[in-house]
Design a protein around this motif. Structure first.
Motif, mmCIF file in Angstrom:
data_model
loop_
_atom_site.group_PDB
_atom_site.id
_atom_site.type_symbol
_atom_site.label_atom_id
_atom_site.label_comp_id
_atom_site.label_asym_id
_atom_site.label_seq_id
_atom_site.Cartn_x
_atom_site.Cartn_y
_atom_site.Cartn_z
ATOM 1 N N GLU A 104 -5.265 0.532 2.593
ATOM 2 C CA GLU A 104 -3.862 1.272 2.233
ATOM 3 C C GLU A 104 -3.313 1.169 1.161
ATOM 4 O OE1 GLU A 104 -2.910 -2.966 3.175
ATOM 5 O OE2 GLU A 104 -4.397 -1.740 3.953
ATOM 6 N N LYS A 105 -4.181 0.245 0.268
ATOM 7 C CA LYS A 105 -3.668 0.145 -1.060
ATOM 8 C C LYS A 105 -4.558 1.168 -1.819
ATOM 9 C CE LYS A 105 -1.789 -4.603 -1.073
ATOM 10 N NZ LYS A 105 -0.498 -3.925 -1.659
ATOM 11 N N ILE A 106 -4.034 1.601 -2.963
ATOM 12 C CA ILE A 106 -4.473 2.756 -3.991
ATOM 13 C C ILE A 106 -4.992 2.041 -5.227
ATOM 14 C CG2 ILE A 106 -4.705 4.940 -4.952
ATOM 15 C CD1 ILE A 106 -4.368 4.832 -2.212
ATOM 16 N N GLU A 107 -6.295 1.984 -5.738
ATOM 17 C CA GLU A 107 -6.702 1.582 -6.847
ATOM 18 C C GLU A 107 -6.855 2.357 -8.209
ATOM 19 O OE1 GLU A 107 -10.928 0.034 -8.033
ATOM 20 O OE2 GLU A 107 -10.116 -1.804 -6.946
ATOM 21 N N THR A 108 -7.191 3.602 -7.663
ATOM 22 C CA THR A 108 -7.218 4.584 -8.964
ATOM 23 C C THR A 108 -7.025 5.857 -8.179
ATOM 24 O OG1 THR A 108 -9.278 3.303 -9.690
ATOM 25 C CG2 THR A 108 -9.053 5.717 -10.414
ATOM 26 N N LEU A 109 -6.385 6.803 -9.304
ATOM 27 C CA LEU A 109 -5.850 8.192 -8.997
ATOM 28 C C LEU A 109 -6.596 8.947 -10.204
ATOM 29 C CD1 LEU A 109 -4.259 10.505 -7.761
ATOM 30 C CD2 LEU A 109 -2.305 9.653 -9.069
ATOM 31 N N ILE A 166 -5.466 7.033 -13.489
ATOM 32 C CA ILE A 166 -4.605 6.125 -13.634
ATOM 33 C C ILE A 166 -5.125 5.034 -12.589
ATOM 34 C CG2 ILE A 166 -2.224 4.968 -12.890
ATOM 35 C CD1 ILE A 166 -2.725 9.094 -13.171
ATOM 36 N N THR A 167 -5.460 3.667 -13.167
ATOM 37 C CA THR A 167 -6.381 3.029 -12.426
ATOM 38 C C THR A 167 -5.796 1.590 -12.844
ATOM 39 O OG1 THR A 167 -8.477 2.192 -12.059
ATOM 40 C CG2 THR A 167 -7.985 2.794 -14.369
ATOM 41 N N SER A 168 -5.904 0.674 -11.861
ATOM 42 C CA SER A 168 -5.668 -0.831 -11.796
ATOM 43 C C SER A 168 -7.005 -1.553 -11.864
ATOM 44 C CB SER A 168 -4.870 -1.256 -10.624
ATOM 45 O OG SER A 168 -5.409 -1.352 -9.344
ATOM 46 N N THR A 219 3.014 -7.109 -7.846
ATOM 47 C CA THR A 219 3.773 -6.702 -8.952
ATOM 48 C C THR A 219 4.070 -5.012 -8.739
ATOM 49 O OG1 THR A 219 2.029 -6.407 -10.479
ATOM 50 C CG2 THR A 219 3.392 -8.581 -10.501
ATOM 51 N N GLY A 220 3.346 -4.597 -7.767
ATOM 52 C CA GLY A 220 3.596 -3.016 -7.523
ATOM 53 C C GLY A 220 2.638 -2.049 -8.208
ATOM 54 N N LYS A 221 1.618 -2.374 -8.517
ATOM 55 C CA LYS A 221 0.421 -1.544 -8.900
ATOM 56 C C LYS A 221 0.166 -0.234 -8.038
ATOM 57 C CE LYS A 221 -2.887 -4.661 -9.513
ATOM 58 N NZ LYS A 221 -1.787 -5.692 -8.878
#
Length: 354
Positions: free
Chosen positions: A257-262, A271-273, A227-229
């Motif tokens: 390569e994917k980001i979970e938390t910034l 900002i976190t998933s 979904t684009g998190k």
């Protein structure tokens, strides 16, 4: 209150062992102690004891855990003093950048009694060989899981209204960056990369709570795979870079390569998933509002979970081989010598503190 954060600078991922150890401490450091040595030689215990002492003295500490054994420590950072101690052995090979200046190489291997160790020569060589096989199998399963995951992403994307996702992203950017920035000028990294969790022989180990608990403003992004998190968070990263903000980027522990938390340091915002974001006061963004659940293929999810489980079982086998190596080495190590080194390092750190 003393701030203790826990994280990983390496990960067992779909791309093999993924190292982020360059993010341990910046080049403008006061000291970096690099420990070389053997399995079971006391490196992790040395770092833990120094960290505990410095915590009692009121210093904030970062523990960088080992993804092959989450109870073990790969490195520690005493942020206020800009001092780190690290295990520099394989697979996180670290060599001094400024030897004799700020970086000190410490060989704990000199405390091995080679005569005693020779008694376990065949067992050590066999465990090393079996360990290599176990990791090869683990990463093969992770790689296979990546193929299935990519299929899930592509399938789920057909059910996403990305025009609405993009509009929600623009709203979020406007909201987050409306906050007034505060520059403290103390950051050693303008952009720092880590993991807050890891795939380990014990299963999935999570330390995200120790990261989030110090952040007053948290945005939690909910959304199904595809979904684009991660893409949303990457857009926030780009906006942060444009503004010159200092950021911490926590990668997905399976798909680096994917980001979970910034974490945007200059506005003290996260900002976190990661679902642990729900455990703290937060603003919620639900991308599932723009997703049609009917497109999901649950059998693909089951296959993916199965392959990850197989990868973890192989990591467990690798850990058993490492325990054999530790068992062989421990009787041959002079721990009094290791303890003396620990006290010397601590004395040097306290000199810097004073």
């Amino acid at each position: 209150m003393t701030e203790i954060r826990r994280m990983f600078l390496g990960g067992n991922t779909v791309d093999g062992f993924y190292a982020l150890h360059d993010n341990m401490i910046g080049l403008n450091r006061n000291r970096l102690f690099i420990l070389k040595g053997m399995p079971g030689g006391g490196k992790s215990s040395l770092m833990k004891k120094i960290a505990e002492y410095m915590t009692e003295e009121g210093f904030d500490i970062e523990y960088h855990h080992c993804p092959s054994d989450a109870e073990s420590i790969d490195s520690i950072l005493i942020k206020k003093l800009n001092i780190a101690i690290a295990d520099g052995t394989y697979p996180h090979i670290i060599d001094p950048t400024y030897p004799g200046l700020t970086d000190k190489l410490i060989d704990l291997g000199r405390f091995i009694d080679s005569t005693k160790l020779m008694e376990s020569k065949e067992e050590i060589m066999r465990a090393k060989k079996d360990n290599k096989i176990a990791y090869r199998k683990a990463f093969a399963y992770f790689k296979s899981a990546k193929t299935i995951y990519e299929e899930i992403v592509q399938n789920n994307r057909t059910g996403v209204d990305f025009s609405k996702v993009n509009y929600r992203t623009k709203q979020l950017i406007e909201d987050i960056f409306s906050k007034k920035a505060k520059y403290d000028g103390e950051e050693d990294f303008n952009e720092r990369h880590m993991f807050s969790n890891a795939n380990t022989p014990e299963g999935f180990v999570e330390y995200t709570e120790t990261i989030l608990k110090w952040i007053p403003t948290i945005y939690y992004i909910e959304g199904e795979i595809g979904t684009g998190k991660s893409t949303l968070i990457k857009r926030l990263i780009e906006e942060s870079k444009i503004r010159g903000y200092s950021i911490e980027i926590y990668h997905n522990s399976t798909f680096p390569e994917k980001i979970e938390t910034l974490i945007i340091k200059d506005i003290n915002t996260c900002i976190t998933s990661n679902k642990l974001g729900l455990d703290f006061p937060h603003n919620s963004i639900n991308l599932n509002e723009y997703f049609n659940e009917d497109v999901k293929d649950n059998s693909d999810y089951e296959t993916y979970d199965f392959l990850i489980e197989k990868a973890i079982l192989s990591l467990k086998a690798a850990r058993k081989n490492h325990e054999i190596l530790e068992k062989c080495y421990k009787p041959a190590v002079d721990y009094d010598g290791v303890n003396e080194v620990r006290e010397e390092i601590l004395e040097e750190i306290l000199t810097c503190a004073n």
